[in-house]
Design a protein around this motif. Structure first.
Motif, mmCIF file in Angstrom:
data_model
loop_
_atom_site.group_PDB
_atom_site.id
_atom_site.type_symbol
_atom_site.label_atom_id
_atom_site.label_comp_id
_atom_site.label_asym_id
_atom_site.label_seq_id
_atom_site.Cartn_x
_atom_site.Cartn_y
_atom_site.Cartn_z
ATOM 1 N N TRP A 284 -6.884 2.555 -0.671
ATOM 2 C CA TRP A 284 -5.669 2.909 0.076
ATOM 3 C C TRP A 284 -4.481 3.263 -0.802
ATOM 4 C CZ3 TRP A 284 -1.120 0.228 -0.585
ATOM 5 C CH2 TRP A 284 -1.194 -1.031 -1.208
ATOM 6 N N PHE A 285 -4.355 2.679 -1.994
ATOM 7 C CA PHE A 285 -3.088 2.860 -2.706
ATOM 8 C C PHE A 285 -3.094 4.106 -3.563
ATOM 9 C CE2 PHE A 285 -5.109 0.807 -6.343
ATOM 10 C CZ PHE A 285 -4.407 1.253 -7.442
ATOM 11 N N GLY A 286 -1.898 4.685 -3.726
ATOM 12 C CA GLY A 286 -1.728 5.918 -4.478
ATOM 13 C C GLY A 286 -0.604 6.736 -3.894
ATOM 14 N N GLY A 287 -0.070 7.673 -4.666
ATOM 15 C CA GLY A 287 1.019 8.503 -4.175
ATOM 16 C C GLY A 287 2.196 7.661 -3.743
ATOM 17 N N PRO A 288 2.528 7.676 -2.451
ATOM 18 C CA PRO A 288 3.670 6.890 -1.977
ATOM 19 C C PRO A 288 3.376 5.401 -1.864
ATOM 20 C CG PRO A 288 2.595 7.963 -0.135
ATOM 21 C CD PRO A 288 1.903 8.460 -1.374
ATOM 22 N N ASN A 289 2.137 5.016 -2.031
ATOM 23 C CA ASN A 289 1.741 3.612 -1.843
ATOM 24 C C ASN A 289 1.579 2.919 -3.186
ATOM 25 O OD1 ASN A 289 1.419 4.100 1.022
ATOM 26 N ND2 ASN A 289 -0.493 5.103 0.519
ATOM 27 N N GLN A 290 2.591 2.164 -3.588
ATOM 28 C CA GLN A 290 2.550 1.457 -4.861
ATOM 29 C C GLN A 290 1.995 0.052 -4.659
ATOM 30 O OE1 GLN A 290 3.497 3.071 -7.626
ATOM 31 N NE2 GLN A 290 4.240 4.875 -6.566
ATOM 32 N N ALA A 291 1.120 -0.371 -5.561
ATOM 33 C CA ALA A 291 0.569 -1.729 -5.514
ATOM 34 C C ALA A 291 1.122 -2.495 -6.708
ATOM 35 C CB ALA A 291 -0.952 -1.701 -5.531
ATOM 36 N N LEU A 292 2.403 -2.856 -6.617
ATOM 37 C CA LEU A 292 3.101 -3.458 -7.742
ATOM 38 C C LEU A 292 3.139 -4.978 -7.631
ATOM 39 C CD1 LEU A 292 6.061 -0.934 -8.132
ATOM 40 C CD2 LEU A 292 3.864 -0.972 -9.341
ATOM 41 N N VAL A 293 3.455 -5.622 -8.752
ATOM 42 C CA VAL A 293 3.494 -7.072 -8.811
ATOM 43 C C VAL A 293 4.594 -7.617 -7.909
ATOM 44 C CG1 VAL A 293 5.056 -7.092 -10.805
ATOM 45 C CG2 VAL A 293 3.542 -9.054 -10.389
ATOM 46 N N GLY A 294 4.345 -8.791 -7.344
ATOM 47 C CA GLY A 294 5.360 -9.479 -6.558
ATOM 48 C C GLY A 294 5.347 -9.181 -5.077
ATOM 49 N N ASP A 295 4.384 -8.413 -4.616
ATOM 50 C CA ASP A 295 4.323 -8.084 -3.185
ATOM 51 C C ASP A 295 2.888 -8.206 -2.675
ATOM 52 O OD1 ASP A 295 5.102 -7.341 -0.698
ATOM 53 O OD2 ASP A 295 5.810 -5.336 -1.243
ATOM 54 N N PRO A 296 2.274 -9.393 -2.830
ATOM 55 C CA PRO A 296 0.870 -9.546 -2.426
ATOM 56 C C PRO A 296 0.652 -9.381 -0.931
ATOM 57 C CG PRO A 296 1.822 -11.673 -2.997
ATOM 58 C CD PRO A 296 2.817 -10.628 -3.421
ATOM 59 N N ASP A 297 1.667 -9.664 -0.124
ATOM 60 C CA ASP A 297 1.506 -9.496 1.324
ATOM 61 C C ASP A 297 1.308 -8.030 1.679
ATOM 62 O OD1 ASP A 297 1.773 -12.215 1.717
ATOM 63 O OD2 ASP A 297 3.906 -12.115 2.223
ATOM 64 N N ARG A 298 2.070 -7.153 1.034
ATOM 65 C CA ARG A 298 1.932 -5.722 1.296
ATOM 66 C C ARG A 298 0.583 -5.221 0.803
ATOM 67 N NH1 ARG A 298 2.957 -0.792 -1.165
ATOM 68 N NH2 ARG A 298 3.651 0.842 0.259
ATOM 69 N N ILE A 299 0.143 -5.730 -0.334
ATOM 70 C CA ILE A 299 -1.168 -5.338 -0.855
ATOM 71 C C ILE A 299 -2.270 -5.757 0.114
ATOM 72 C CG2 ILE A 299 -2.850 -5.826 -2.675
ATOM 73 C CD1 ILE A 299 -0.525 -5.847 -4.659
ATOM 74 N N ARG A 300 -2.139 -6.952 0.680
ATOM 75 C CA ARG A 300 -3.134 -7.429 1.639
ATOM 76 C C ARG A 300 -3.197 -6.515 2.856
ATOM 77 N NH1 ARG A 300 -0.851 -11.813 2.808
ATOM 78 N NH2 ARG A 300 -1.607 -12.888 0.926
ATOM 79 N N VAL A 301 -2.031 -6.090 3.345
ATOM 80 C CA VAL A 301 -1.998 -5.178 4.488
ATOM 81 C C VAL A 301 -2.685 -3.858 4.145
ATOM 82 C CG1 VAL A 301 -0.467 -3.808 5.960
ATOM 83 C CG2 VAL A 301 0.064 -6.209 5.516
ATOM 84 N N GLY A 302 -2.433 -3.363 2.949
ATOM 85 C CA GLY A 302 -3.079 -2.120 2.534
ATOM 86 C C GLY A 302 -4.586 -2.254 2.454
ATOM 87 N N ASN A 303 -5.045 -3.363 1.904
ATOM 88 C CA ASN A 303 -6.495 -3.586 1.835
ATOM 89 C C ASN A 303 -7.105 -3.670 3.232
ATOM 90 O OD1 ASN A 303 -6.485 -3.608 -0.962
ATOM 91 N ND2 ASN A 303 -6.285 -5.829 -1.108
ATOM 92 N N ASP A 304 -6.415 -4.357 4.141
ATOM 93 C CA ASP A 304 -6.920 -4.454 5.511
ATOM 94 C C ASP A 304 -6.991 -3.079 6.168
ATOM 95 O OD1 ASP A 304 -7.322 -7.179 5.476
ATOM 96 O OD2 ASP A 304 -5.391 -7.679 6.387
ATOM 97 N N SER A 305 -6.052 -2.198 5.797
ATOM 98 C CA SER A 305 -6.043 -0.872 6.412
ATOM 99 C C SER A 305 -7.270 -0.070 6.016
ATOM 100 C CB SER A 305 -4.765 -0.117 6.032
ATOM 101 O OG SER A 305 -4.783 0.258 4.663
ATOM 102 N N VAL A 306 -7.692 -0.179 4.768
ATOM 103 C CA VAL A 306 -8.856 0.601 4.358
ATOM 104 C C VAL A 306 -10.143 -0.024 4.885
ATOM 105 C CG1 VAL A 306 -9.341 -0.469 2.114
ATOM 106 C CG2 VAL A 306 -9.784 1.959 2.439
ATOM 107 N N VAL A 307 -10.169 -1.351 5.016
ATOM 108 C CA VAL A 307 -11.331 -1.996 5.626
ATOM 109 C C VAL A 307 -11.437 -1.587 7.093
ATOM 110 C CG1 VAL A 307 -12.320 -4.214 6.302
ATOM 111 C CG2 VAL A 307 -11.364 -3.934 4.008
ATOM 112 N N ALA A 308 -10.289 -1.533 7.777
ATOM 113 C CA ALA A 308 -10.281 -1.107 9.182
ATOM 114 C C ALA A 308 -10.720 0.349 9.319
ATOM 115 C CB ALA A 308 -8.886 -1.300 9.778
#
Length: 283
Positions: free
Chosen positions: A60-84
């Motif tokens: 899921w991440f790339g372009g406008p979607n940054q997977a940066l340190v300190g935001d694990p909740d947002r990363i979790r949402v992104g991972n759930d989106s690709v699993v969905a």
């Protein structure tokens, strides 16, 4: 080979007319906008006279979607989106991400997505701004190996010492399988060290794979094409994967570049599909 975080798509597709009997696994496609990007990818195949096959894997991440340190909740949402998305498209194989510097939160998320069936974890030293030499990275990739999750990392040599650091990381985490994207870019020569590493008893776990996305397109037809083929054989044809790096490059471009390299038909067939089938456990 973008400097922005990547979305990685791995696609099983029927090859163009020149290879009508062959399947292709595209291990490097950026889907910056989820389903919209997927449709764009499929459209460029259709425009090139190709039809969709029966399997895709996407991050899921790339372009406008940054997977940066300190935001694990947002990363979790992104991972759930690709699993969905994979549930909506049974042909999709989801790829997740974490940030190594998130420590225990990253390890927890890795274990969670592994239980959901994720087989590949993508981390990107340049865009996620971490050092592969950091102890937290080693902890993460070792845990991935314990969970039978493959670690995909960028290796375009954007950062100083890129290949050297990744090589030493793979030595330290010998039970983890790695895919190094772009096979070192135009510094691909470094990876001839693997031919020597295999001769040192107990040193190398033979756990390194490469995708040849972008680099193969640049090199094919160039004065260094023969040296590139020599390197591919030294690292091991069985350890190479095809990748397009869409949307920067297309799969038809990538296949045309592969055809221009002086490899045997058997070697090309392994790179197009056979190696990915074995590595990812495709049906």
């Amino acid at each position: 080979m973008r400097l922005l975080p990547l979305i990685v798509l791995s696609a099983l597709l029927f090859a163009p007319l020149a290879h009508a009997q062959d399947k292709v696994f595209d291990s490097h496609v950026h889907l910056w906008n989820g389903e919209t990007s997927l449709r764009e990818y499929q459209q460029q195949l259709k425009s090139a006279g190709r039809s969709s096959g029966d399997g895709l894997a996407a991050m899921w991440f790339g372009g406008p979607n940054q997977a940066l340190v300190g935001d694990p909740d947002r990363i979790r949402v992104g991972n759930d989106s690709v699993v969905a998305l994979a549930k909506q498209h049974p042909e999709l194989l989801p790829i997740a991400t974490v940030h190594p510097y998130d420590g225990d939160a990253a390890l927890t998320e890795l274990a969670r997505v592994a239980k959901l069936g994720v087989k590949v974890l993508k981390i990107h030293p340049h865009t996620q701004r971490f050092d592969p030499d950091d102890a937290r990275v080693l902890t993460l990739v070792k845990r991935a190996g314990e969970l039978n999750v493959i670690v995909l990392m960028d290796n375009a040599n954007i950062l100083p010492g890129d290949s050297e650091k990744l090589f030493n990381l793979a030595l330290k985490a010998s039970k983890t399988k790695f895919i190094f994207a772009h096979i070192g870019g135009l510094n691909f020569r470094f990876w001839n060290i693997l031919a020597l590493a295999r001769t040192a008893e107990g040193l190398f776990g033979d756990n390194i794979y490469f995708d040849i996305s972008a680099t193969s397109v640049i090199v094919a037809g160039s004065p260094i094409a023969d040296e590139f083929v020599w390197t591919l054989r030294n690292v091991g044809i069985d350890h190479l994967l095809l990748g397009s790096d869409f949307p920067q490059l297309t799969l038809p471009q990538t296949l045309a570049a592969l055809d221009r390299l002086k490899l045997t038909d058997e070697e090309k067939a392994k790179i197009r599909y056979g190696n990915a089938r074995r590595l990812f456990g495709l049906p």
